[in-house]
Design an enzyme around this catalytic site. Sequence first.
Site, PDB file in Angstrom:
ATOM      1  N   HIS A  85      -1.167  -8.684  -0.113  1.00  0.00           N
ATOM      2  CA  HIS A  85      -0.918  -7.601   0.832  1.00  0.00           C
ATOM      3  C   HIS A  85      -2.266  -7.100   1.341  1.00  0.00           C
ATOM      4  CE1 HIS A  85       1.940  -4.628   2.407  1.00  0.00           C
ATOM      5  NE2 HIS A  85       0.961  -3.760   2.286  1.00  0.00           N
TER       6      HIS A  85
ATOM      7  N   ASN B 275       0.797  -1.225   0.000  1.00  0.00           N
ATOM      8  CA  ASN B 275       0.000   0.000   0.000  1.00  0.00           C
ATOM      9  C   ASN B 275       0.833   1.280   0.000  1.00  0.00           C
ATOM     10  OD1 ASN B 275       0.531  -0.988   2.733  1.00  0.00           O
ATOM     11  ND2 ASN B 275      -0.628   0.794   3.422  1.00  0.00           N
ATOM     12  N   HIS B 276       2.124   1.208   0.279  1.00  0.00           N
ATOM     13  CA  HIS B 276       2.973   2.411   0.252  1.00  0.00           C
ATOM     14  C   HIS B 276       3.706   2.561  -1.075  1.00  0.00           C
ATOM     15  CE1 HIS B 276       2.237   3.103   4.483  1.00  0.00           C
ATOM     16  NE2 HIS B 276       2.623   1.872   4.771  1.00  0.00           N
TER      17      HIS B 276
ATOM     18  N   HIS C 292       2.604  -7.199   9.374  1.00  0.00           N
ATOM     19  CA  HIS C 292       3.941  -7.202   9.976  1.00  0.00           C
ATOM     20  C   HIS C 292       4.123  -8.187  11.121  1.00  0.00           C
ATOM     21  CE1 HIS C 292       5.383  -3.085   8.351  1.00  0.00           C
ATOM     22  NE2 HIS C 292       4.217  -3.346   7.798  1.00  0.00           N
TER      23      HIS C 292
ATOM     24  N   HIS D 223       1.584  -7.192   5.118  1.00  0.00           N
ATOM     25  CA  HIS D 223       0.996  -5.911   5.526  1.00  0.00           C
ATOM     26  C   HIS D 223       0.855  -5.770   7.031  1.00  0.00           C
ATOM     27  CE1 HIS D 223      -1.173  -2.160   5.455  1.00  0.00           C
ATOM     28  NE2 HIS D 223      -2.173  -2.701   6.125  1.00  0.00           N
TER      29      HIS D 223
END
Length: 198
Positions: free
Chosen positions: A91, A8-9, A118, A116
């Site tokens: 993700h 997403n980044h 983590h 995503h």
Amino acid sequence: VDAITLGNHSFRRKEIYDYLDSNPFVVRPANFPENSTPGKGIINVDTGRRIVSIINIMGNSYMDNNLNCAFECVDKMIKQAESKIIIVDFHAEATGEKRAMGYYLDGRVSAMFGTHTHVQTSDAQVLPKGTGYITDTGMTGTIHSVLGVKSEIIIAKLKNKLPQRFDLASGECKMECTLFDVDDKSGRCVSAESMRIE
């Protein structure tokens, strides 16, 4: 490293856009709009002994996006795979969405790992039809942190409800990963094992 998957980044910095178009080893989520998004959602990597197809998809639940349906998108990407060995990075935020995708892909891809959140989950397994699976493979970063960021910053963000600049924590690190043993001929996963190296 044969391939790097994103999430997403991916598009926060425009400086990366040209790099995504030119680098054949970086895969961005495939369900962004196809004609206006830099980079590729699938790559076929020649490792010398075999070709491995790698797909990156982003979830729709709780991800603050209006991306194309992850399930429909992954179907299109599988048709573009040049190998029986297909690896999918999903993700996504929601555990249920990741589990559903795992069973949706079971028997159609070699392995699917979630990213995503983590935090490595304890469910590395081979699903009934031969797909290796883990809900979240974990992260590489500082052990004493909140997802790699200084804990006091995240506490302030959650407590005060104001935006914070994320600074990476320092200190001892870990690398979390998942090892999938895949049969070359069938593309089926033989075993799945999560690991943590400190």
